[in-house]
Design an enzyme around this catalytic site. Structure first.
Site, PDB file in Angstrom:
ATOM      1  N   ASP A 128       0.803  -1.150  -0.037  1.00 34.71           N
ATOM      2  CA  ASP A 128       0.005  -0.181  -0.145  1.00 34.71           C
ATOM      3  C   ASP A 128       0.765   1.161   0.180  1.00 34.71           C
ATOM      4  OD1 ASP A 128      -2.168  -1.369   0.202  1.00 34.71           O
ATOM      5  OD2 ASP A 128      -2.424  -1.750   2.263  1.00 34.71           O
ATOM      6  N   GLY A 171      -4.793  -0.632  -1.945  1.00 32.03           N
ATOM      7  CA  GLY A 171      -3.809   0.714  -1.547  1.00 32.03           C
ATOM      8  C   GLY A 171      -4.809   1.298  -0.113  1.00 32.03           C
ATOM      9  N   LYS A 214     -10.619   9.002 -29.046  1.00 31.16           N
ATOM     10  CA  LYS A 214      -9.916   8.116 -28.185  1.00 31.16           C
ATOM     11  C   LYS A 214     -10.599   6.716 -28.276  1.00 31.16           C
ATOM     12  CE  LYS A 214      -7.530  10.433 -24.732  1.00 31.16           C
ATOM     13  NZ  LYS A 214      -7.085  10.623 -23.283  1.00 31.16           N
TER      14      LYS A 214
END
EC number: 2.7.1.11
Length: 322
Positions: A128, A171, A214
């Site tokens: 993390d 995380g 995109k």
């Protein structure tokens, strides 16, 4: 000073922990100490799962992921009577020094033992990257590379089908894995605990990206933000009419052979830890800060909140949406 030293890993496993274990054992022997391996974290002390390192093949584990001596979360260790029992058991064996590898829970446990007379040095082992006063923790680099490889592959298939992918990474309450993976992969939209976006806001940004020509959009999200990742992706598809898929990268982030960076970081930190123990030091945490191995009081490390990097999050979002 007793020549017996305990080594344990605690909390969530992280690639590079085995490198730390191996170098701790070898460094201890080179300094004339007798290293002991404690299995399954702090619970292993209470269960007396303690073995002389000479009876374990620690030399061949540096390239393996996970932790060869096991790890666990042991909330009972917050109780003073359990801490006292741990001190009693370590004293019976003759272990007066302990090197602990893990995250903030590991640091807190080590600090409690330090206050009770066990000499403790802590190494930051967590994917993390949420330990204060260190730029990198052992395992972060490998986990980051795993995420980047995953998102790169998602980008390939997303480009083929003009899709949006919503990717959740680990995380805990630190956004570093999401932030740096977004930087490395060009993820168009980054959502963290300092930059929370609604499905409507994300959908608008997704439409803007496709309008620019995109062929795909990647949304990277830190865990513990969304109540339901699949529902979030479904809502984006409903609002944009663009095929949207979700992926929780999950525990693959914890596994895999550690990167060269993590192995070297673990080795350097282990060598520093043994240097401190040889100097009869205690209550210290090893860090890698500003390109150097440094030390800080464990009490100072655990008392500080996880650093925030909101300005960089906003900047990366702005850049990657061009």
């Amino acid at each position: 000073m007793s020549k017996k030293i305990g080594i344990l890993t605690s909390g969530g496993d992280a690639p590079g922990m085995n490198s730390a274990i191996s170098f701790l054992a070898k460094s201890a022997l080179s300094l004339g100490f007798e290293p002991y391996l404690i299995f399954d974290g702090y619970s292993g002390i209470i269960a007396r799962k303690i073995l002389p390192a000479k009876n374990f093949p620690y030399n061949g584990i540096s390239s393996f992921g996970g932790t060869a001596i096991g790890s666990s979360r042991f909330p009972e260790f917050k109780k003073e009577e359990v801490q006292n029992k741990a001190v009693e058991i370590l004293s019976e064996i003759g272990i007066s020094s302990l090197v602990v590898v893990g995250g903030d829970g590991t640091y807190n446990g080590g600090y409690k033992l330090h206050l009770k007379g066990i000499k403790v040095i802590a190494l930051p082992g967590t994917i993390d990257n949420d330990i204060q006063f260190t730029d990198y923790t052992i395992g972060f680099d490998t986990a980051l590379n795993t995420i980047v490889e995953t998102i790169d592959k998602l980008r390939d298939t997303a480009n083929s089908h003009r899709r949006c992918f919503v990717v959740e990474v680990m995380g805990r309450h630190c956004q570093d894995l999401a932030l740096y993976s977004a930087m490395a992969t060009g993820s168009e939209i980054l959502i963290t605990n300092t930059n929370i976006l609604t499905p409507e806001e994300v959908s608008q940004k997704v439409l803007e990206q496709f309008a620019k020509g995109k062929p795909s959009v990647i949304v990277t999200i830190t865990e513990n933000i969304l109540p339901n990742l699949k529902e979030f992706a479904a809502k984006i598809e409903e609002l944009t009419k663009i095929s949207t898929r979700s992926l929780e990268v999950g525990h693959t982030q914890r596994g895999g052979r550690p990167s060269a960076f993590d192995r070297i970081l673990a080795a350097k930190m282990a060598m520093k830890a043994m240097e401190l123990i040889n100097q009869d030091k205690s209550g210290l945490a090893i860090s890698y800060l500003d390109g150097k191995i440094q030390t800080f009081d464990i009490a100072k490390v655990v008392s500080k909140p996880v650093r925030k990097t909101n300005d960089l999050v906003l900047e990366i979002n702005k850049i990657n949406q061009n």
